[in-house]
Design an enzyme around this catalytic site. Structure first.
Site, mmCIF file in Angstrom:
data_model
loop_
_atom_site.group_PDB
_atom_site.id
_atom_site.type_symbol
_atom_site.label_atom_id
_atom_site.label_comp_id
_atom_site.label_asym_id
_atom_site.label_seq_id
_atom_site.Cartn_x
_atom_site.Cartn_y
_atom_site.Cartn_z
ATOM 1 N N GLY A 259 0.865 -1.187 0.000
ATOM 2 C CA GLY A 259 0.000 0.000 0.000
ATOM 3 C C GLY A 259 0.895 1.228 0.000
ATOM 4 O O GLY A 259 1.848 1.301 0.789
ATOM 5 N N ASP B 73 7.498 4.423 -3.949
ATOM 6 C CA ASP B 73 7.238 4.672 -2.519
ATOM 7 C C ASP B 73 8.539 4.846 -1.741
ATOM 8 O O ASP B 73 8.634 5.685 -0.843
ATOM 9 C CB ASP B 73 6.418 3.525 -1.919
ATOM 10 C CG ASP B 73 5.074 3.395 -2.611
ATOM 11 O OD1 ASP B 73 4.554 4.429 -3.070
ATOM 12 O OD2 ASP B 73 4.564 2.269 -2.710
ATOM 13 N N ASP C 75 12.828 -6.724 -8.251
ATOM 14 C CA ASP C 75 11.389 -6.419 -8.120
ATOM 15 C C ASP C 75 11.247 -4.909 -7.911
ATOM 16 O O ASP C 75 11.691 -4.377 -6.892
ATOM 17 C CB ASP C 75 10.830 -7.202 -6.908
ATOM 18 C CG ASP C 75 9.366 -6.891 -6.624
ATOM 19 O OD1 ASP C 75 8.733 -6.165 -7.422
ATOM 20 O OD2 ASP C 75 8.860 -7.379 -5.590
ATOM 21 N N GLY D 23 12.314 6.094 -13.302
ATOM 22 C CA GLY D 23 12.764 4.700 -13.249
ATOM 23 C C GLY D 23 14.278 4.621 -13.191
ATOM 24 O O GLY D 23 14.920 5.358 -12.436
HETATM 25 P P1 ATP Z 1 6.496 1.935 -8.911
HETATM 26 O O1 ATP Z 1 5.128 2.209 -9.462
HETATM 27 O O2 ATP Z 1 7.143 0.680 -9.444
HETATM 28 O O3 ATP Z 1 6.579 2.043 -7.446
HETATM 29 P P2 ATP Z 1 7.133 4.498 -10.068
HETATM 30 O O4 ATP Z 1 6.702 4.387 -11.491
HETATM 31 O O5 ATP Z 1 6.289 5.285 -9.140
HETATM 32 O O6 ATP Z 1 7.456 3.074 -9.451
HETATM 33 P P3 ATP Z 1 9.830 4.934 -10.927
HETATM 34 O O7 ATP Z 1 10.077 6.200 -11.630
HETATM 35 O O8 ATP Z 1 9.748 3.695 -11.742
HETATM 36 O O9 ATP Z 1 8.566 5.149 -9.991
HETATM 37 O O10 ATP Z 1 10.964 4.690 -9.831
HETATM 38 C C1 ATP Z 1 11.109 5.511 -8.696
HETATM 39 C C2 ATP Z 1 12.582 5.633 -8.367
HETATM 40 O O11 ATP Z 1 13.105 4.321 -8.111
HETATM 41 C C3 ATP Z 1 13.444 6.186 -9.495
HETATM 42 O O12 ATP Z 1 13.428 7.608 -9.496
HETATM 43 C C4 ATP Z 1 14.802 5.591 -9.128
HETATM 44 O O13 ATP Z 1 15.405 6.318 -8.085
HETATM 45 C C5 ATP Z 1 14.434 4.200 -8.579
HETATM 46 N N1 ATP Z 1 14.439 3.164 -9.631
HETATM 47 C C6 ATP Z 1 13.375 2.637 -10.265
HETATM 48 N N2 ATP Z 1 13.749 1.707 -11.172
HETATM 49 C C7 ATP Z 1 15.101 1.642 -11.105
HETATM 50 C C8 ATP Z 1 16.108 0.858 -11.783
HETATM 51 N N3 ATP Z 1 15.784 -0.014 -12.734
HETATM 52 N N4 ATP Z 1 17.404 1.062 -11.446
HETATM 53 C C9 ATP Z 1 17.749 1.950 -10.477
HETATM 54 N N5 ATP Z 1 16.843 2.717 -9.807
HETATM 55 C C10 ATP Z 1 15.549 2.568 -10.111
HETATM 56 O O1 RIB Z 2 3.460 1.377 -5.000
HETATM 57 C C1 RIB Z 2 3.407 -0.006 -4.740
HETATM 58 C C2 RIB Z 2 2.121 -0.330 -4.046
HETATM 59 O O2 RIB Z 2 1.036 -0.067 -4.920
HETATM 60 C C3 RIB Z 2 1.971 -1.786 -3.665
HETATM 61 O O3 RIB Z 2 2.510 -2.061 -2.391
HETATM 62 C C4 RIB Z 2 0.482 -2.031 -3.789
HETATM 63 O O4 RIB Z 2 -0.141 -2.255 -2.571
HETATM 64 C C5 RIB Z 2 -0.085 -0.786 -4.470
HETATM 65 O O5 RIB Z 2 -0.722 0.037 -3.575
#
Ligand code: ATP
Ligand code: RIB
Length: 303
Positions: free
Chosen positions: A41, A254, A248, A224
């Site tokens: 969450g 978060d 993963d 990312g």
């Molecule tokens: P999620 O929905 O999976 O929680 P998100 O889309 O909100 O992620 P991302 O931009 O994918 O956010 O990732 C958040 C942060 O995590 C990035 O700014 C970076 O610091 C780190 N990160 C994510 N993916 C990678 C990766 N492949 N290698 C290194 N750092 C990463």
């Molecule tokens: O951002 C990751 C989270 O999105 C997961 O832990 C899942 O619970 C969803 O809320």
């Protein structure tokens, strides 16, 4: 009194995670590698991140009166989150997320909100005292918009630094955006909020400027593996992420947001806070689960 500490208002879900080599196509049946249950969450993940890093962290959310709540709260307490202000809904189940993670560490998530969507404006109003005791307030969009708006209002009234992580993607009222100190969209969320197509750095800048014009003070776009981009009226800068072996990526956003909230609560300037958030989030993608993958400070320095 010097204020520090973080108030996280948001969701808590039990994550049921299936690991597969490749995502199934619509209508296809495949064999998975394993299934595991992890506390998750967005709100709870960010709260656990702040607490693991060492901030005094309060969590306000709503869970059901069920076994998932017991497991989630026990994990949050063990990690040091103050959960005295949690609401319980007798008629709804605790939030659940069905997550599939593929061999590249990418995920697909379906959230069943349950009690998270019962957190009301009145609930937030009844917790106004906590805002006076913290420096940073952070929330996300897995709770009703009225609760998010009330959180923003209270944070502004109490002089808190207010971070809005606009996830999962949804359109937002301009009134809300004008109250945000730090908005932290990923690229999909940025597209939806700005109404512009995002494909490269120039388009990210243009889309972020739309949000600055709506009153957001700082936009931090998470990119990312490419890291994060900061833009405000005076500064535009990219902060690269660390190169890591991805297992993963669930909860990377978060981990980034929790670490950003932690660093800002300790008085760091935005650039330093983002560098730190990148290092915490990059570490988190090398481990399974959302809360379980967040490092404590010793793990970060031992890398
Ligand atoms: P999620 O929905 O999976 O929680 P998100 O889309 O909100 O992620 P991302 O931009 O994918 O956010 O990732 C958040 C942060 O995590 C990035 O700014 C970076 O610091 C780190 N990160 C994510 N993916 C990678 C990766 N492949 N290698 C290194 N750092 C990463
Ligand atoms: O951002 C990751 C989270 O999105 C997961 O832990 C899942 O619970 C969803 O809320």
């Amino acid at each position: 009194m010097v204020r520090d500490g973080v108030l996280v208002i948001g969701s808590a879900n039990m994550d049921l995670v299936v690991f597969v080599e490749k995502f199934p196509q619509p209508g296809e049946t495949i064999f998975g590698k394993k299934i595991e249950m992890f506390p998750g969450g967005k709100g709870a993940n960010q709260a656990v991140c702040c607490a693991k890093l060492g901030a005094k962290t309060f969590f306000v959310g709503k869970m059901g009166n069920d076994d998932f709540r017991k497991r989630l709260t026990s994990n949050m307490e063990n990690e040091g989150v103050i959960i005295d202000h949690l609401f319980i809904d007798e008629n709804e189940s605790t939030g659940t997320a069905l997550i599939t993670v593929d061999g590249k560490g990418e995920n697909e998530i379906v959230v069943i909100s349950g009690s998270n969507m019962k957190l009301s404006q009145e609930d937030i109003k009844s917790k106004k005292e906590i805002f006076k005791n913290v420096k940073v307030v952070i929330t996300q969009l897995e709770i009703p918009t009225e609760a998010v708006l009330e959180t923003a209002k209270a944070a502004n009234e109490n002089g808190n630094i207010f971070i809005l992580n606009p996830a999962p993607a949804q359109e937002l009222p301009e009134k809300l955006l004008s109250m945000v100190d730090y908005l932290t969209p990923n690229e999909t969320e940025l597209e939806l909020l700005s109404g512009l197509c995002v494909k490269d750095l120039k388009s990210i800048e243009l889309a972020s400027e739309v949000l600055l014009k709506k009153g957001v003070k700082n936009v931090i776009v998470t990119l990312g593996e490419k890291g994060a981009y900061l833009i405000n009226k005076k500064r535009k800068e990219i902060f690269p992420a660390n190169k890591v072996n991805v297992i993963d990526s669930t909860g990377a956003g978060d981990a980034f947001n929790g670490a950003l909230a932690f660093a800002l609560s300790k008085g760091e300037e935005p650039g330093k806070a983002i560098k730190f958030a990148n290092s915490v989030a990059s570490y988190s993608v090398t481990k399974m689960g959302a809360q379980s993958s967040i490092p404590v400070p010793d793990e970060l320095t031992a890398k």
